[in-house]
Write a protein that holds these residues in place. Structure first.
Motif, PDB file in Angstrom:
ATOM      1  N   ASN A 108       0.860  -1.162  -0.035  1.00  0.00           N
ATOM      2  CA  ASN A 108      -0.178  -0.137   0.046  1.00  0.00           C
ATOM      3  C   ASN A 108       0.728   1.152  -0.057  1.00  0.00           C
ATOM      4  N   ALA A 109       1.898   1.372  -0.742  1.00  0.00           N
ATOM      5  CA  ALA A 109       2.630   2.306  -0.855  1.00  0.00           C
ATOM      6  C   ALA A 109       2.005   3.839  -1.502  1.00  0.00           C
ATOM      7  N   TRP A 110       0.653   3.338  -1.931  1.00  0.00           N
ATOM      8  CA  TRP A 110      -0.023   4.665  -2.250  1.00  0.00           C
ATOM      9  C   TRP A 110      -0.125   5.807  -1.623  1.00  0.00           C
ATOM     10  N   LYS A 111      -0.177   5.428  -0.368  1.00  0.00           N
ATOM     11  CA  LYS A 111      -0.611   6.312   0.824  1.00  0.00           C
ATOM     12  C   LYS A 111       0.841   7.256   0.862  1.00  0.00           C
ATOM     13  N   GLN A 112       1.993   6.589   0.987  1.00  0.00           N
ATOM     14  CA  GLN A 112       3.178   7.338   1.046  1.00  0.00           C
ATOM     15  C   GLN A 112       3.563   8.037  -0.249  1.00  0.00           C
ATOM     16  N   LEU A 113       3.284   7.594  -1.487  1.00  0.00           N
ATOM     17  CA  LEU A 113       3.630   8.187  -2.876  1.00  0.00           C
ATOM     18  C   LEU A 113       2.637   9.434  -2.958  1.00  0.00           C
ATOM     19  N   LEU A 114       1.339   9.266  -2.535  1.00  0.00           N
ATOM     20  CA  LEU A 114       0.396  10.391  -2.704  1.00  0.00           C
ATOM     21  C   LEU A 114       0.204  11.437  -1.598  1.00  0.00           C
ATOM     22  N   ALA A 115       1.313  11.326  -0.633  1.00  0.00           N
ATOM     23  CA  ALA A 115       1.452  12.102   0.368  1.00  0.00           C
ATOM     24  C   ALA A 115       2.706  13.046   0.154  1.00  0.00           C
ATOM     25  N   LEU A 116       3.261  12.671  -0.989  1.00  0.00           N
ATOM     26  CA  LEU A 116       4.358  13.548  -1.354  1.00  0.00           C
ATOM     27  C   LEU A 116       3.964  14.588  -2.189  1.00  0.00           C
ATOM     28  N   PRO A 117       4.821  15.806  -2.308  1.00  0.00           N
ATOM     29  CA  PRO A 117       4.629  16.901  -2.950  1.00  0.00           C
ATOM     30  C   PRO A 117       4.517  16.674  -4.349  1.00  0.00           C
ATOM     31  N   ILE A 118       3.648  15.871  -4.755  1.00  0.00           N
ATOM     32  CA  ILE A 118       3.359  15.575  -6.504  1.00  0.00           C
ATOM     33  C   ILE A 118       1.920  15.540  -6.699  1.00  0.00           C
ATOM     34  N   SER A 119       1.528  16.120  -7.953  1.00  0.00           N
ATOM     35  CA  SER A 119      -0.009  15.871  -8.181  1.00  0.00           C
ATOM     36  C   SER A 119      -0.377  14.525  -8.503  1.00  0.00           C
ATOM     37  N   ARG A 120      -1.575  14.250  -8.365  1.00  0.00           N
ATOM     38  CA  ARG A 120      -2.037  13.036  -8.615  1.00  0.00           C
ATOM     39  C   ARG A 120      -2.014  12.658 -10.242  1.00  0.00           C
ATOM     40  N   ASN A 121      -2.394  13.884 -10.912  1.00  0.00           N
ATOM     41  CA  ASN A 121      -2.308  13.740 -12.527  1.00  0.00           C
ATOM     42  C   ASN A 121      -0.967  13.235 -12.647  1.00  0.00           C
ATOM     43  N   ALA A 122       0.265  13.720 -12.274  1.00  0.00           N
ATOM     44  CA  ALA A 122       1.596  13.502 -12.682  1.00  0.00           C
ATOM     45  C   ALA A 122       1.914  11.884 -12.242  1.00  0.00           C
ATOM     46  N   VAL A 123       1.479  11.536 -11.141  1.00  0.00           N
ATOM     47  CA  VAL A 123       1.662   9.958 -10.799  1.00  0.00           C
ATOM     48  C   VAL A 123       0.741   8.983 -11.860  1.00  0.00           C
ATOM     49  N   PHE A 124      -0.415   9.608 -12.184  1.00  0.00           N
ATOM     50  CA  PHE A 124      -1.168   8.797 -13.020  1.00  0.00           C
ATOM     51  C   PHE A 124      -0.665   8.646 -14.495  1.00  0.00           C
ATOM     52  N   GLY A 125      -0.145  10.002 -14.805  1.00  0.00           N
ATOM     53  CA  GLY A 125       0.201  10.226 -16.410  1.00  0.00           C
ATOM     54  C   GLY A 125       1.747   9.477 -16.323  1.00  0.00           C
ATOM     55  N   ALA A 126       2.635   9.538 -15.272  1.00  0.00           N
ATOM     56  CA  ALA A 126       3.768   8.833 -15.106  1.00  0.00           C
ATOM     57  C   ALA A 126       3.565   7.238 -15.627  1.00  0.00           C
ATOM     58  N   LYS A 127       2.643   6.778 -14.757  1.00  0.00           N
ATOM     59  CA  LYS A 127       2.450   5.359 -14.987  1.00  0.00           C
ATOM     60  C   LYS A 127       1.928   4.991 -16.354  1.00  0.00           C
ATOM     61  N   PHE A 128       1.142   5.880 -17.036  1.00  0.00           N
ATOM     62  CA  PHE A 128       0.482   5.619 -18.343  1.00  0.00           C
ATOM     63  C   PHE A 128       1.875   5.916 -19.292  1.00  0.00           C
ATOM     64  N   ALA A 129       2.688   6.881 -18.935  1.00  0.00           N
ATOM     65  CA  ALA A 129       3.903   7.116 -19.915  1.00  0.00           C
ATOM     66  C   ALA A 129       4.824   5.842 -19.853  1.00  0.00           C
ATOM     67  N   LEU A 130       4.932   5.397 -18.699  1.00  0.00           N
ATOM     68  CA  LEU A 130       5.917   4.344 -18.598  1.00  0.00           C
ATOM     69  C   LEU A 130       5.381   2.999 -19.337  1.00  0.00           C
ATOM     70  N   SER A 131       4.049   2.592 -18.937  1.00  0.00           N
ATOM     71  CA  SER A 131       3.559   1.537 -19.833  1.00  0.00           C
ATOM     72  C   SER A 131       3.669   1.848 -21.363  1.00  0.00           C
ATOM     73  N   VAL A 132       3.293   2.667 -21.708  1.00  0.00           N
ATOM     74  CA  VAL A 132       3.474   3.177 -23.266  1.00  0.00           C
ATOM     75  C   VAL A 132       5.112   2.975 -23.807  1.00  0.00           C
ATOM     76  N   LEU A 133       5.893   3.374 -22.658  1.00  0.00           N
ATOM     77  CA  LEU A 133       7.419   3.058 -23.164  1.00  0.00           C
ATOM     78  C   LEU A 133       7.654   1.587 -22.988  1.00  0.00           C
ATOM     79  N   LEU A 134       7.171   1.098 -22.170  1.00  0.00           N
ATOM     80  CA  LEU A 134       7.692  -0.449 -22.168  1.00  0.00           C
ATOM     81  C   LEU A 134       6.900  -1.261 -23.304  1.00  0.00           C
ATOM     82  N   LEU A 135       5.606  -0.973 -23.557  1.00  0.00           N
ATOM     83  CA  LEU A 135       5.199  -1.570 -24.734  1.00  0.00           C
ATOM     84  C   LEU A 135       5.623  -1.129 -25.989  1.00  0.00           C
ATOM     85  N   ALA A 136       6.002   0.012 -26.112  1.00  0.00           N
ATOM     86  CA  ALA A 136       6.898   0.699 -27.457  1.00  0.00           C
ATOM     87  C   ALA A 136       8.291  -0.219 -27.524  1.00  0.00           C
ATOM     88  N   VAL A 137       8.781  -0.459 -26.516  1.00  0.00           N
ATOM     89  CA  VAL A 137       9.824  -1.319 -26.586  1.00  0.00           C
ATOM     90  C   VAL A 137       9.682  -2.686 -27.342  1.00  0.00           C
TER      91      VAL A 137
END
Lengths: 304, 237
Positions: free
Chosen positions: B87-116
């Motif tokens: 349950n690292a969500w609670k740690q990650l989302l209590a950091l000074p980062i917007s949730r959009n950035a967290v969500f966007g980063a996961k999407f970008a990473l999955s696109v990157l992985l699948l592009a590979v």
């Protein structure tokens, strides 16, 4: 206003018609260690999640550093370090990599990782995967993560859960240093009173989602009044005599309990007992422990 | 801000076997065709003489949608599980980062992985063709289209999977859904070409390839937006 590091007004959270937290007005001063006490399920963690913006309050507001949390969440969180409930970690990574993953988001200097590992005493074990750590070590890693961004406010939810006595002692010392050495304000929640008693300057006690006590720890201690216990040869007659004197007396095995009695009043009682040929076996002071007081507050919800 | 989250995410997937999985997909698809051609090389080369490369691409295409759906599902679930685990969500989302950035980063990473994965598929296709001595007149453009247009057309599935995997702690439902989509996609090309599971295959086949890739991108962006809004509002337990 901004003199409070954390100030909540009428903070409430409702889950399916039931209030987990209701109408909470917390006030936490700068440089203080605030002990947030309450039995399990009283709403401590829910409150802390709201303070960190993890969940949205149903009603009420949270101001941290004088800023409204719902509007300036990122600005506020930049100065807050937190450990919520049990520690979160990425088990397949080492402690260093765990901290690095957080550091990349915080943009803290790389040297800070070594510093926080030193502070929590994990430097030697830092290269092992965290899944092999003991609970105490994971807990310490959690605190290291919370300290990583050089916070001005540290929010620790039950940081000593699952630690052994020496671990608890260590963490306690660590927390005590924070305001002195680094000027950090600390909010620490616990369901254990002595935990908070030994570290905190101010205590807030929550019960069924409502704040039932909020004041300094000294005030709480002062309320733990003393009683005098008398063990005598004929307790019933003696008690009757004391009641005639207008004293607040209660018979309880093995003797008589006197409440709110001044020193001269007790001296008078003893003198009279001796004059009437009662055998006085013992006169002793019994302090109501803080623990009992706490249980009373938590149990009844009334201000003592 | 998303880049910070992305760089943290790249670190977190280390040692999780995700990179292995990313390679396994295209290698599997190519290996299947290697087997196919290896077993009946003479028959196939005689039958399709003159359009050897085209036939190879068509054969590979048959397995691209199912590989894509399985890949999308596994990558989404694994990425989400990195946070769900403790349950690292609670740690990650209590950091000074917007949730959009967290969500966007996961999407970008999955696109990157699948592009590979897609790149590996292109490289593998060329290698297999050369190995089978189909000549050096390699249809590069067709190979690129085969490798990437179906992927673009599968963006709605990726956005949906990632959203479900990230917001549900129990991964059984999204994973089942993803595997089912993969299996159904093998049999669905007979249905309308606009049946969403068919978009990847018609992203290569037929006259309107770019249309399907475009529809995939658009629809994917829409689902991503809805997912991000929901993720933003969600209470973190």
């Amino acid at each position: 206003m901004s003199e409070w590091v954390i100030e909540t007004k009428g903070l409430s959270k409702r889950y399916r018609g039931r209030y987990a937290v209701s109408n909470l007005n917390l006030k936490i001063a700068k440089g203080d260690i605030y002990g947030f006490l309450g039995p399990n399920g009283a709403g401590k963690t829910t409150t802390i999640r709201m303070l960190l913006g993890l969940i949205k309050p149903t009603n009420g507001s949270v101001h941290v550093f004088g800023r409204p949390l719902h509007k300036e969440r990122l600005k506020v969180l930049r100065k807050v370090g937190s450990l919520v409930e049990y520690p979160s970690y990425y088990g397949h990574l080492s402690a260093i990599d765990n901290l690095e993953a957080i550091r990349r988001i915080l943009d803290a200097p790389a040297a800070r990782i070594g510093e926080v590992l030193d502070i929590v005493g994990l430097a030697k074990e830092a290269r092992r995967p965290v899944k092999g750590y003991s609970l105490g070590m994971k807990q310490r890693l959690g605190i290291a993560s919370a300290l990583l961004g050089n916070p001005e406010l540290l929010v620790l939810d039950e940081p000593t859960n699952g630690l052994d006595p020496s671990g608890i002692q260590e963490i306690r010392e660590l927390i005590k240093q924070m305001p002195k050495q680094h000027g950090i304000t600390v909010l620490i929640s616990s369901h254990l009173l002595n935990e908070v008693e030994l570290t905190a300057g101010t205590v807030g006690i929550i019960r069924h989602g409502e704040l039932v006590f909020q004041d300094t720890i000294e005030r709480l201690q002062r309320q733990a009044k003393s009683q005098i216990s008398l063990v005598v040869s004929e307790p019933e007659q003696a008690a009757a005599m004391m009641r005639e004197q207008g004293l607040n007396v209660r018979l309880s095995e093995p003797g008589i309990l006197l409440e709110d009695a001044s020193d001269p009043a007790i001296a008078g009682v003893v003198k009279r007992l001796v004059e009437r040929s009662h055998g006085v076996y013992r006169v002793e002071e019994k302090r109501k422990s803080l623990e009992q007081l706490y249980l009373q507050i938590v149990g009844e919800g009334g201000r003592p | 801000m998303m880049l910070k989250a992305l760089s943290a995410d790249l670190l977190k997937i280390r040692g999780k076997g995700i990179w292995f999985l990313v390679a396994l997909g295209p290698v599997g698809v190519i290996a299947m065709q290697a087997l196919n051609y290896g077993l009946r090389y003479d028959y196939l080369t005689k039958q399709y003489a003159g359009r050897l490369w085209e036939t190879l691409l068509d054969n590979i295409l048959m397995f691209v949608p199912i590989a894509l759906y399985l890949g999308v599902t596994l990558v989404s679930s694994l990425l989400a599980n990195v946070e769900h685990g403790t349950n690292a969500w609670k740690q990650l989302l209590a950091l000074p980062i917007s949730r959009n950035a967290v969500f966007g980063a996961k999407f970008a990473l999955s696109v990157l992985l699948l592009a590979v994965s897609c790149c590996l598929l292109a490289v593998g296709t060329i290698a297999l063709g050369l190995l089978l001595k189909f000549g050096t007149d390699i249809p590069y453009l067709a190979i690129l289209r085969l490798s990437f247009l179906p992927f673009l057309a599968s963006f709605p599935a990726l956005a949906l999977m990632l959203w479900l995997c990230m917001t549900m702690k129990n991964q059984a439902l999204p994973v089942t859904l993803g595997v089912m989509a993969g299996v159904v996609s093998v049999f669905s090309p007979n249905l309308s070409e606009w049946f969403p599971l068919n978009w990847p295959i018609f992203g290569y086949e037929g006259p309107r390839q770019e249309l399907f890739a475009g529809a995939g991108l658009l629809c994917g962006a829409l689902i991503l937006l809805v997912g991000a809004i929901h993720f933003n509002k969600k209470d973190v337990d």
